[in-house]
Design a protein around this motif. Structure first.
Motif, mmCIF file in Angstrom:
data_model
loop_
_atom_site.group_PDB
_atom_site.id
_atom_site.type_symbol
_atom_site.label_atom_id
_atom_site.label_comp_id
_atom_site.label_asym_id
_atom_site.label_seq_id
_atom_site.Cartn_x
_atom_site.Cartn_y
_atom_site.Cartn_z
ATOM 1 N N MET A 1 23.610 -12.553 -5.956
ATOM 2 C CA MET A 1 23.566 -13.312 -4.711
ATOM 3 C C MET A 1 22.685 -12.632 -3.661
ATOM 4 O O MET A 1 22.065 -13.317 -2.868
ATOM 5 C CB MET A 1 24.982 -13.491 -4.150
ATOM 6 N N VAL A 2 22.674 -11.308 -3.659
ATOM 7 C CA VAL A 2 21.849 -10.600 -2.685
ATOM 8 C C VAL A 2 20.371 -10.931 -2.916
ATOM 9 O O VAL A 2 19.645 -11.249 -1.969
ATOM 10 C CB VAL A 2 22.091 -9.069 -2.748
ATOM 11 N N GLU A 3 19.940 -10.892 -4.167
ATOM 12 C CA GLU A 3 18.538 -11.202 -4.479
ATOM 13 C C GLU A 3 18.195 -12.635 -4.099
ATOM 14 O O GLU A 3 17.114 -12.899 -3.561
ATOM 15 C CB GLU A 3 18.254 -10.952 -5.950
ATOM 16 N N LYS A 4 19.100 -13.576 -4.354
ATOM 17 C CA LYS A 4 18.854 -14.979 -3.998
ATOM 18 C C LYS A 4 18.749 -15.143 -2.490
ATOM 19 O O LYS A 4 17.920 -15.912 -2.000
ATOM 20 C CB LYS A 4 19.966 -15.867 -4.550
ATOM 21 N N THR A 5 19.572 -14.420 -1.753
ATOM 22 C CA THR A 5 19.527 -14.498 -0.294
ATOM 23 C C THR A 5 18.233 -13.906 0.245
ATOM 24 O O THR A 5 17.638 -14.448 1.179
ATOM 25 C CB THR A 5 20.756 -13.799 0.315
ATOM 26 N N ILE A 6 17.763 -12.830 -0.358
ATOM 27 C CA ILE A 6 16.478 -12.255 0.053
ATOM 28 C C ILE A 6 15.355 -13.262 -0.163
ATOM 29 O O ILE A 6 14.448 -13.376 0.660
ATOM 30 C CB ILE A 6 16.217 -10.917 -0.675
ATOM 31 N N GLU A 7 15.421 -14.016 -1.240
ATOM 32 C CA GLU A 7 14.394 -15.035 -1.493
ATOM 33 C C GLU A 7 14.416 -16.128 -0.430
ATOM 34 O O GLU A 7 13.379 -16.727 -0.140
ATOM 35 C CB GLU A 7 14.555 -15.627 -2.893
ATOM 36 N N VAL A 8 15.574 -16.371 0.178
ATOM 37 C CA VAL A 8 15.678 -17.340 1.271
ATOM 38 C C VAL A 8 15.055 -16.763 2.545
ATOM 39 O O VAL A 8 14.400 -17.472 3.304
ATOM 40 C CB VAL A 8 17.165 -17.721 1.510
ATOM 41 N N ARG A 10 12.775 -14.211 2.722
ATOM 42 C CA ARG A 10 11.393 -13.753 2.523
ATOM 43 C C ARG A 10 10.310 -14.644 3.160
ATOM 44 O O ARG A 10 9.383 -14.117 3.783
ATOM 45 C CB ARG A 10 11.128 -13.589 1.027
ATOM 46 N N PRO A 11 10.368 -15.967 3.053
ATOM 47 C CA PRO A 11 9.286 -16.779 3.644
ATOM 48 C C PRO A 11 9.109 -16.569 5.148
ATOM 49 O O PRO A 11 7.978 -16.583 5.644
ATOM 50 C CB PRO A 11 9.704 -18.219 3.322
ATOM 51 N N ALA A 12 10.199 -16.341 5.858
ATOM 52 C CA ALA A 12 10.083 -16.114 7.305
ATOM 53 C C ALA A 12 9.368 -14.793 7.584
ATOM 54 O O ALA A 12 8.550 -14.706 8.506
ATOM 55 C CB ALA A 12 11.468 -16.116 7.947
ATOM 56 N N LEU A 13 9.653 -13.777 6.789
ATOM 57 C CA LEU A 13 8.981 -12.493 6.968
ATOM 58 C C LEU A 13 7.512 -12.598 6.584
ATOM 59 O O LEU A 13 6.637 -12.052 7.267
ATOM 60 C CB LEU A 13 9.670 -11.409 6.135
ATOM 61 N N LYS A 14 7.236 -13.303 5.491
ATOM 62 C CA LYS A 14 5.849 -13.457 5.049
ATOM 63 C C LYS A 14 5.021 -14.252 6.048
ATOM 64 O O LYS A 14 3.815 -14.037 6.179
ATOM 65 C CB LYS A 14 5.803 -14.108 3.667
ATOM 66 N N ASP A 19 7.290 -8.406 4.627
ATOM 67 C CA ASP A 19 8.043 -8.702 3.411
ATOM 68 C C ASP A 19 9.234 -7.762 3.344
ATOM 69 O O ASP A 19 9.393 -6.878 4.190
ATOM 70 C CB ASP A 19 7.173 -8.557 2.168
ATOM 71 N N ILE A 20 10.062 -7.963 2.341
ATOM 72 C CA ILE A 20 11.272 -7.178 2.170
ATOM 73 C C ILE A 20 11.444 -6.840 0.692
ATOM 74 O O ILE A 20 11.164 -7.676 -0.168
ATOM 75 C CB ILE A 20 12.495 -7.949 2.716
ATOM 76 N N ILE A 21 11.857 -5.604 0.415
ATOM 77 C CA ILE A 21 12.118 -5.160 -0.949
ATOM 78 C C ILE A 21 13.566 -4.698 -1.019
ATOM 79 O O ILE A 21 14.008 -3.901 -0.182
ATOM 80 C CB ILE A 21 11.192 -3.987 -1.339
ATOM 81 N N LEU A 22 14.293 -5.186 -1.999
ATOM 82 C CA LEU A 22 15.670 -4.753 -2.225
ATOM 83 C C LEU A 22 15.663 -3.448 -2.996
ATOM 84 O O LEU A 22 15.026 -3.341 -4.039
ATOM 85 C CB LEU A 22 16.433 -5.818 -3.025
#
Length: 85
Positions: A1-8, A10-14, A19-22
């Motif tokens: 779930m953490v990885e899926k949330t990061i994918e949500v 990520r577009p705002a950071l990009k 960007d963000i790396i777990l």
């Protein structure tokens, strides 16, 4: 779930050339360690982005998450909470 949330998130950071790396999820403490990269590095708003954005979203979407810390803050302070002192 953490990885899926990061994918949500990520577009705002990009959109701002960041960007963000777990790096780690400590299931015992609920601490998620990430690294902000790109334009996020050194950005004066990155602390606000981390606390009011990334951490809030992560805590809302993923059960058990207690905090999200930036790897750079941990490296700077030597403290997994991300706080100096």
């Amino acid at each position: 779930m953490v990885e899926k949330t990061i994918e949500v998130i990520r577009p705002a950071l990009k959109a701002d050339n960041g960007d963000i790396i777990l790096h780690d999820v400590d299931e015992t403490t609920g601490v998620v360690t990430v690294e902000l990269i790109g334009a996020c590095v050194g950005c004066p708003a990155s602390t606000q982005t981390m606390q009011a954005g990334i951490e809030r979203i992560m805590r809302d979407r993923v059960d058990g998450v207690t905090s999200v810390v930036n790897l750079a803050d941990v490296a700077d302070t030597g403290d997994a909470t991300g706080f100096a002192g």
